[in-house]
Design a protein around this motif. Sequence first.
Motif, PDB file in Angstrom:
ATOM      1  N   GLU A 196       0.861  -1.176   0.000  1.00  0.00           N
ATOM      2  CA  GLU A 196       0.000   0.000   0.000  1.00  0.00           C
ATOM      3  C   GLU A 196       0.903   1.233   0.000  1.00  0.00           C
ATOM      4  OE1 GLU A 196      -2.851  -0.510   3.132  1.00  0.00           O
ATOM      5  OE2 GLU A 196      -3.870  -2.145   2.064  1.00  0.00           O
ATOM      6  N   GLU A 197       0.895   2.060   1.026  1.00  0.00           N
ATOM      7  CA  GLU A 197       1.717   3.277   1.015  1.00  0.00           C
ATOM      8  C   GLU A 197       2.971   3.144   1.857  1.00  0.00           C
ATOM      9  OE1 GLU A 197       1.179   5.931  -0.961  1.00  0.00           O
ATOM     10  OE2 GLU A 197      -0.392   4.645  -1.781  1.00  0.00           O
ATOM     11  N   GLU A 198       3.164   2.009   2.512  1.00  0.00           N
ATOM     12  CA  GLU A 198       4.309   1.855   3.412  1.00  0.00           C
ATOM     13  C   GLU A 198       5.460   1.140   2.706  1.00  0.00           C
ATOM     14  OE1 GLU A 198       5.425   0.158   7.885  1.00  0.00           O
ATOM     15  OE2 GLU A 198       3.425  -0.205   7.020  1.00  0.00           O
ATOM     16  N   ILE A 199       6.634   1.750   2.738  1.00  0.00           N
ATOM     17  CA  ILE A 199       7.821   1.150   2.139  1.00  0.00           C
ATOM     18  C   ILE A 199       8.290   0.002   3.030  1.00  0.00           C
ATOM     19  CG2 ILE A 199      10.209   1.520   1.394  1.00  0.00           C
ATOM     20  CD1 ILE A 199       9.463   4.491   1.014  1.00  0.00           C
ATOM     21  N   LYS A 200       8.373  -1.182   2.448  1.00  0.00           N
ATOM     22  CA  LYS A 200       8.756  -2.371   3.202  1.00  0.00           C
ATOM     23  C   LYS A 200      10.184  -2.820   2.903  1.00  0.00           C
ATOM     24  CE  LYS A 200       4.795  -3.146   5.307  1.00  0.00           C
ATOM     25  NZ  LYS A 200       4.680  -3.168   6.787  1.00  0.00           N
ATOM     26  N   PHE A 201      10.642  -2.609   1.669  1.00  0.00           N
ATOM     27  CA  PHE A 201      11.987  -3.018   1.268  1.00  0.00           C
ATOM     28  C   PHE A 201      12.560  -1.975   0.318  1.00  0.00           C
ATOM     29  CE2 PHE A 201      11.192  -7.338   2.748  1.00  0.00           C
ATOM     30  CZ  PHE A 201      12.470  -7.836   3.012  1.00  0.00           C
ATOM     31  N   LEU A 202      13.890  -1.946   0.253  1.00  0.00           N
ATOM     32  CA  LEU A 202      14.602  -1.208  -0.788  1.00  0.00           C
ATOM     33  C   LEU A 202      15.445  -2.208  -1.572  1.00  0.00           C
ATOM     34  CD1 LEU A 202      15.885   1.875   1.241  1.00  0.00           C
ATOM     35  CD2 LEU A 202      13.882   1.797  -0.272  1.00  0.00           C
TER      36      LEU A 202
ATOM     37  N   ILE B 242      15.059   0.548   6.717  1.00  0.00           N
ATOM     38  CA  ILE B 242      14.282  -0.217   5.753  1.00  0.00           C
ATOM     39  C   ILE B 242      15.095  -1.441   5.310  1.00  0.00           C
ATOM     40  CG2 ILE B 242      13.064  -0.181   3.555  1.00  0.00           C
ATOM     41  CD1 ILE B 242      11.900   1.700   5.664  1.00  0.00           C
ATOM     42  N   PRO B 243      14.568  -2.650   5.494  1.00  0.00           N
ATOM     43  CA  PRO B 243      15.279  -3.850   5.027  1.00  0.00           C
ATOM     44  C   PRO B 243      15.604  -3.721   3.532  1.00  0.00           C
ATOM     45  CG  PRO B 243      13.352  -4.450   6.323  1.00  0.00           C
ATOM     46  CD  PRO B 243      13.261  -2.974   6.089  1.00  0.00           C
TER      47      PRO B 243
ATOM     48  N   ALA C 144      27.030  -3.647   6.204  1.00  0.00           N
ATOM     49  CA  ALA C 144      26.782  -4.405   7.432  1.00  0.00           C
ATOM     50  C   ALA C 144      26.682  -3.501   8.661  1.00  0.00           C
ATOM     51  CB  ALA C 144      27.894  -5.429   7.646  1.00  0.00           C
ATOM     52  N   GLU C 145      26.888  -2.210   8.484  1.00  0.00           N
ATOM     53  CA  GLU C 145      26.973  -1.279   9.614  1.00  0.00           C
ATOM     54  C   GLU C 145      25.716  -1.255  10.473  1.00  0.00           C
ATOM     55  OE1 GLU C 145      29.937   2.166   7.793  1.00  0.00           O
ATOM     56  OE2 GLU C 145      27.758   2.413   7.677  1.00  0.00           O
ATOM     57  N   LYS C 146      24.551  -1.144   9.842  1.00  0.00           N
ATOM     58  CA  LYS C 146      23.316  -0.916  10.588  1.00  0.00           C
ATOM     59  C   LYS C 146      22.346  -2.087  10.540  1.00  0.00           C
ATOM     60  CE  LYS C 146      23.056   4.125  10.679  1.00  0.00           C
ATOM     61  NZ  LYS C 146      22.162   5.306  10.471  1.00  0.00           N
ATOM     62  N   GLY C 147      22.644  -3.098   9.736  1.00  0.00           N
ATOM     63  CA  GLY C 147      21.763  -4.260   9.685  1.00  0.00           C
ATOM     64  C   GLY C 147      20.599  -4.140   8.741  1.00  0.00           C
TER      65      GLY C 147
END
Length: 363
Positions: free
Chosen positions: A131-137, A177-178, A247-250
Motif C-alpha cells: 500500500e503506502e508503506e515502504i517495506k523493502f529497498l 528499511i530492510p 553491514a553497519e546498521k543491519g
Amino acid sequence: MRLSFRNKQFKIMQVADTQEGRNVSPDLLNLLNAAIEEEKPDLVVYSGDQIWNIASFKGNKETVRSVLYKITEPAHSRNIPFTICFGNHDRQVGVSNEEQFEIYKTIPCFVGESVDGIDGVANHVIEIADEEEIKFLLYCIDSHTSLKIGYDHVHKNQIEWYRKTRDEYEKKCGRLIPSIVIQHIPVPEVDQLMLEVKKGTKDAVQGFRNRAGKWYILDKNKVGAAAFMKESPADPMENGGQFDAMAEKGDVKGIYFGHDHINSFNGNVIGIDVGYTQGAGFHIYGPGLDRGVRMINLNPDGTFETYDRRYRDLVGKKVKEKVRFALYQLMPTNVYEAFHKGLKILSVPVIIAIIVLIIKFLK
C-alpha cells in the motif's frame, strides 16, 4: 521508482550473465520464459553481462537494441517490470554503458534509473511498498569492470551514496528499511562461505590471482544442500569496503551477484545473506543444465527467501543447440583453467569424442 507488493509477497527474479551476441540463444529464451511462467515475478533484474563480444556487435547500436529487446522480451511481453546492472563485459561491444542505458529506456517496462554524480551507470534504488508503506529497498549497483589485473570494486562515492540513501530513508520512515543489493561482481567476503583444503580434495576448485596456489570447497555448514561451486570466485583485487558499509546498521539483508557462471550458492556472512547466481546464458560457458535464475521473494514483515530455478527442472534435459551446448561445456573459465585443460586434452579426436558423447546423452 516505487513498485508494490502483490498477494502479500514481492518476487524478484535475478538473471545473471546472459552474455549474448547477435543471435540470441533459443535455449536462453526457453529458460527465461519457463522461469517467468512458473514463478510469476513482480520484477526481473538482469544483473550484468547481458551482452558481449565486439566482433558480434561492431558498435552497431541497432544490433545492440535488437538483442537487448529479445533478451528482455520474456519480461516485457508479459508486462513485467525489469531493470539492470552492468557487468564487466557489457561495455565491450563498442557501445558504451551510457548509450546502452538510453537504449534500455526505449524498451517497454524498463524501470531502471541512473543516479548522477557517482561512478558507474545504472546505480539506483527501487522502493517496494505495501500500500503506502515502504517495506523493502532494492539497490542495483554498478560493480565496474576489469583492471589490468583482476577486477575493480564498488567505488567510494557509490558507497557514500548508499549510506546517504539508507540514512535518508531511515529518517523519513522512522526506521531502517530492510534492503537487498544486486550487482555483477561479487564482494570479497563471499570467501567466508568457503574452506581452504588440500589439492585433490573432492569437489575442490583451484584459486587464482589473490588465491593462486590454493584450493577450496564450499563450507557445507553455511550453504544449502543444492549449492555448487565449480570455479574460484573472481572477486575484486582489493576490498573497497562495500560489505563493511552495508553491514553497519543491519538494513542490508542480502547481496547477490553473478559473474562466475558455474557457481550457485548463498549463506550468512555476519548477518547478510551473500550469494552467487549461476549464469543463464547458453552462448558462453556455464553449468550445463543447471543454468538458471535466482528468486528473491520478499515478505511485508521484512523477511525473505531465496532459491534458484534450473533449466533441467523448468525445461528438461534437451536443448535446441546441441553442438554449441557441448562446446561450451568444454570452455575454460579463466586462463589458469585453460592451461590445465590444455595439458589434459591431448588431441582433437578426444575433444570430438567428448562432444559426441554429450550430444548422445542429450538426445
